[in-house]
Enzyme design. Sequence first.
Site, PDB file in Angstrom:
ATOM      1  N   ALA A  99       0.839  -1.204   0.000  1.00 18.15           N
ATOM      2  CA  ALA A  99       0.000   0.000   0.000  1.00 18.15           C
ATOM      3  C   ALA A  99       0.875   1.255   0.000  1.00 18.15           C
ATOM      4  CB  ALA A  99      -0.911  -0.014   1.219  1.00 18.15           C
ATOM      5  N   GLU A 100       1.955   1.218   0.796  1.00 18.14           N
ATOM      6  CA  GLU A 100       2.860   2.377   0.830  1.00 18.14           C
ATOM      7  C   GLU A 100       3.531   2.562  -0.526  1.00 18.14           C
ATOM      8  OE1 GLU A 100       4.174   2.380   5.534  1.00 18.14           O
ATOM      9  OE2 GLU A 100       5.114   0.998   4.157  1.00 18.14           O
ATOM     10  N   TYR A 101       3.893   1.424  -1.139  1.00 20.44           N
ATOM     11  CA  TYR A 101       4.526   1.484  -2.458  1.00 20.44           C
ATOM     12  C   TYR A 101       3.554   2.081  -3.480  1.00 20.44           C
ATOM     13  CZ  TYR A 101       6.689   0.068  -6.811  1.00 20.44           C
ATOM     14  OH  TYR A 101       7.237   0.080  -8.064  1.00 20.44           O
TER      15      TYR A 101
ATOM     16  N   LYS B  99      -6.539 -11.944  -7.394  1.00 14.88           N
ATOM     17  CA  LYS B  99      -5.189 -11.497  -7.753  1.00 14.88           C
ATOM     18  C   LYS B  99      -4.220 -12.210  -6.814  1.00 14.88           C
ATOM     19  CE  LYS B  99      -2.503  -7.389  -8.787  1.00 14.88           C
ATOM     20  NZ  LYS B  99      -1.307  -7.634  -7.979  1.00 14.88           N
TER      21      LYS B  99
ATOM     22  N   ARG C 101       9.199 -12.262 -14.747  1.00 18.03           N
ATOM     23  CA  ARG C 101       8.825 -11.029 -15.416  1.00 18.03           C
ATOM     24  C   ARG C 101      10.023 -10.094 -15.604  1.00 18.03           C
ATOM     25  NH1 ARG C 101       4.304  -6.766 -13.440  1.00 18.03           N
ATOM     26  NH2 ARG C 101       5.659  -6.568 -11.644  1.00 18.03           N
TER      27      ARG C 101
ATOM     28  N   LYS D  31     -11.147  -8.430 -16.037  1.00 19.01           N
ATOM     29  CA  LYS D  31     -10.644  -8.344 -17.416  1.00 19.01           C
ATOM     30  C   LYS D  31     -11.821  -8.409 -18.377  1.00 19.01           C
ATOM     31  CE  LYS D  31      -6.629 -11.040 -16.032  1.00 19.01           C
ATOM     32  NZ  LYS D  31      -5.994 -12.344 -16.083  1.00 19.01           N
TER      33      LYS D  31
ATOM     34  N   CYS E   5      19.201  -2.442  31.953  1.00 18.23           N
ATOM     35  CA  CYS E   5      19.114  -3.465  30.912  1.00 18.23           C
ATOM     36  C   CYS E   5      18.687  -4.803  31.520  1.00 18.23           C
ATOM     37  CB  CYS E   5      20.478  -3.617  30.238  1.00 18.23           C
ATOM     38  SG  CYS E   5      20.454  -4.841  28.932  1.00 18.23           S
TER      39      CYS E   5
HETATM   40  S1  IVH Z   1      -3.287 -10.336 -15.565  1.00 17.34           S
HETATM   41  C1  IVH Z   1      -1.414  -7.322 -18.671  1.00 17.34           C
HETATM   42  N1  IVH Z   1      -4.402 -11.805 -13.707  1.00 17.34           N
HETATM   43  O1  IVH Z   1      -0.571  -9.026 -10.826  1.00 17.34           O
HETATM   44  C2  IVH Z   1      -1.548  -7.788 -17.286  1.00 17.34           C
HETATM   45  N2  IVH Z   1      -2.354 -10.708 -13.173  1.00 17.34           N
HETATM   46  O2  IVH Z   1      -0.129  -6.058 -11.222  1.00 17.34           O
HETATM   47  C3  IVH Z   1      -1.485  -9.272 -17.140  1.00 17.34           C
HETATM   48  N3  IVH Z   1      -1.520 -11.196 -10.930  1.00 17.34           N
HETATM   49  O3  IVH Z   1       2.205  -9.088 -12.939  1.00 17.34           O
HETATM   50  C4  IVH Z   1      -1.680  -9.719 -15.763  1.00 17.34           C
HETATM   51  N4  IVH Z   1      -3.140 -12.547 -10.335  1.00 17.34           N
HETATM   52  O4  IVH Z   1       1.887 -11.054 -11.335  1.00 17.34           O
HETATM   53  C5  IVH Z   1      -3.369 -10.986 -14.021  1.00 17.34           C
HETATM   54  N5  IVH Z   1      -5.471 -13.181 -12.186  1.00 17.34           N
HETATM   55  C6  IVH Z   1      -4.450 -12.391 -12.496  1.00 17.34           C
HETATM   56  C7  IVH Z   1      -3.417 -12.124 -11.592  1.00 17.34           C
HETATM   57  C8  IVH Z   1      -2.375 -11.260 -11.967  1.00 17.34           C
HETATM   58  C9  IVH Z   1      -2.004 -11.984  -9.959  1.00 17.34           C
HETATM   59  C10 IVH Z   1      -0.289 -10.392 -10.814  1.00 17.34           C
HETATM   60  C11 IVH Z   1       0.694 -10.635 -11.929  1.00 17.34           C
HETATM   61  C12 IVH Z   1       0.880  -9.293 -12.572  1.00 17.34           C
HETATM   62  C13 IVH Z   1       0.438  -8.356 -11.495  1.00 17.34           C
HETATM   63  C14 IVH Z   1      -0.088  -7.089 -12.118  1.00 17.34           C
END
Ligand code: IVH
Length: 715
Positions: free
Chosen positions: A48-50, A132, A153, A306, A435
């Site tokens: 969150a800080e990042y 995620k 990555r 998505k 101490c």
């Molecule tokens: S889609 C073009 N789906 O989150 C983007 N990413 O902040 C493609 N991640 O680098 C990523 N679960 O390491 C996608 N269901 C999910 C995910 C996911 C975790 C991670 C992934 C990505 C980062 C993006």
Amino acid sequence: MPKVKTEKTPVALLTPKQANAEHARLATDIAAHDKRYYQQDRPSITDAEYDDLRRRYNAIEERFPELRTLESLSLKVGAAPSGRFKKVRHAVPMLSLDNAFAEQDVADFVGRIRRFLKLGDTEAISFSAEPKIDGLSMSLRYQDGELVTAATRGDGAEGEDVTANIRTLHDVPHKLKGRNIPAVCEVRGEVYMTKAAFLKLNERQKEAGETIFANPRNSAAGSLRQKDSAVTASRPLGFFAYAWGEMSDMPAATQSGMIKWFEHCGFKTNPLTKVCRSVEELLAFHSKIETQRSHLDYDIDGVVYKVDRLDWQERLGFVSRTPRWAIAHKFPAERATTVLKDIEIQVGRTGALTPVGKLEPVGVGGVMVQNVTLHNEDYIKGIGGKGEVLREGRDIRIGDTVIIQRAGDVIPQVVDVVMDKRPKGAKEYHFPKKCPCPLHTEVVREETATGEEGSRARCTGEFACPFQKIQHLMLFVSRRAFDIEGFGEKQIEYFFEQGWVKEPADIFTLEARNRTLKLEEIEGYGETSVRNLFDAINERRDIGLDRFIYALGIRHVGETTALALARGYGSWEAFHDACLKVAKGDERAIAEMDDLDQIGDTVIQAVAAYFGESHNRGIVERLTRQVKIRDAEKPKKDTAIAGKTVVFTGSLEKFTRDEAKATAERLGAKASGSVSKKTDYVVAGPGAGSKLAEANKLGVKVLTEDEWLALVGGA
Ligand code: IVH
């Protein structure tokens, strides 16, 4: 010059000058955090800080577009690979996701898509909603159905080749199942470690005296970056497929169709994935998953939405580093409420006293927490490191109900105290004046560099304090010092308590003393493990000068400083001789030490204090009789770049930055991060920006990568 403090000024009110300064500062900070996160698996701030830093950085660029250069972090993802594995260029870049925090952000996201695609109000958009996973993204390349490469990555364009290690994962098929598999398939997804496996692994690591991982994500990263795939194989890692890179043919027309296809091919996909058709359904998905979060056996930090139709994804495309067709809807940091049962004081190697809160054990995001750092006396009182007010001034008392937070990774912290629940008669906590070590020495508060009273309390027992002695022994055997396998925290404590190992030299005389000690008779040991221990100890009798200096445990002499001292003096004899002179106040010796790169007053004083103490000199002398200290490689003096200062900038293509720096240092030059009048060369790769401009302004010689290679003789 005092630092301009602009952190709290709203971006809209920043002057161009302030914006410029803060933009530069944020860029440096973010790059450092990226490095810790991606290369060292050791983040020091919460996600969150990042995210806050990133958001502010982007907001500044949005308002002052002239600050956006090719070097801008907004155009990069993550940090460059760490250089231990072969590099792999991704056929299709691995990008990142934009974040949503509030419900409105999700509505805005859908609204933007609607407008972009010019859809009517009644036309529905389907989304694939997925958890995620908080792991590491991985790209798996299959040719004619066979796994050929697995890459991390990295910086999005180039990752690390971890194929051998990935082959050890059960969830990754070596051959894709089914018929009509496209000739080239790049399957992407997340490698993760379950919470249970993470806890078990840490238990094992602790026993072996190895690194403790902060969270499952870091342990997964650490497990993948092993040179020996047998180690990876021993760590249970899972993989969920959810995306793809290069595909010679598309087997489906939707995201959800692709996920089904991954399953046919033999992959695991996340079972909670669901197709949603409206903002309401997306938000309902988010809250449902959030309630399940702590029951899941793997860490997730949000959900991802998505656009399901791939032709729409194509039309929507990308904005800089993130797709317009997807967004990550993050969860807030995980919190829990529990009771602070006690405050214990721990004494560190250098005698620093740290208060540790003992909690009624509580689960935070699936991890049981029972200790929480309370940092120092001021923190408990509600005063921060810069004198600022914390928790609106509420102090922390034993018996208090506290709110703790485990934000993604780092060690939990106390966010607040629930005043309504404060027990009647709870007393303000008084930091001990003596101490807790057996010497009960007086506790003093350390002075800061400016001579003011700092917040850190210290035991003044130094060499006589058994707590400090144990801590020093632990540093001594640790991985970056003597690295004695099988001799961890537990063993040190036990051997110290028994009086068998009181100082470092004793470790090396254990074998000779074993006729009377008879370690093999101790429970848990046997002939073989005792033999292994002695072998591990003997293996380390030969040690490099930098490690040896680091292992001495001199205050302010960490790994980097130890290396600088080792390089500066070359041999143990020269270093030791200089230290003794420095301790006696010999001005020439002090000036010589001061002349060394990266060494200043603080270190010199610490060296003087250490070698000024006869007890320490004894420890060192007894130790040097047991080991052989190898000379350090002295920087070369007869090379084209000896004594020069070099800055590398831009995206280097012929070598990594780390390689270039190592070459420079090996040939006697200094690699620096910023350009000044003292810079001799700037080596600029493609996309070099402000540093190149600065070099031109100051008239510093600029070299291409090829010119640099020619200068250093292709080294
Ligand atoms: S889609 C073009 N789906 O989150 C983007 N990413 O902040 C493609 N991640 O680098 C990523 N679960 O390491 C996608 N269901 C999910 C995910 C996911 C975790 C991670 C992934 C990505 C980062 C993006």
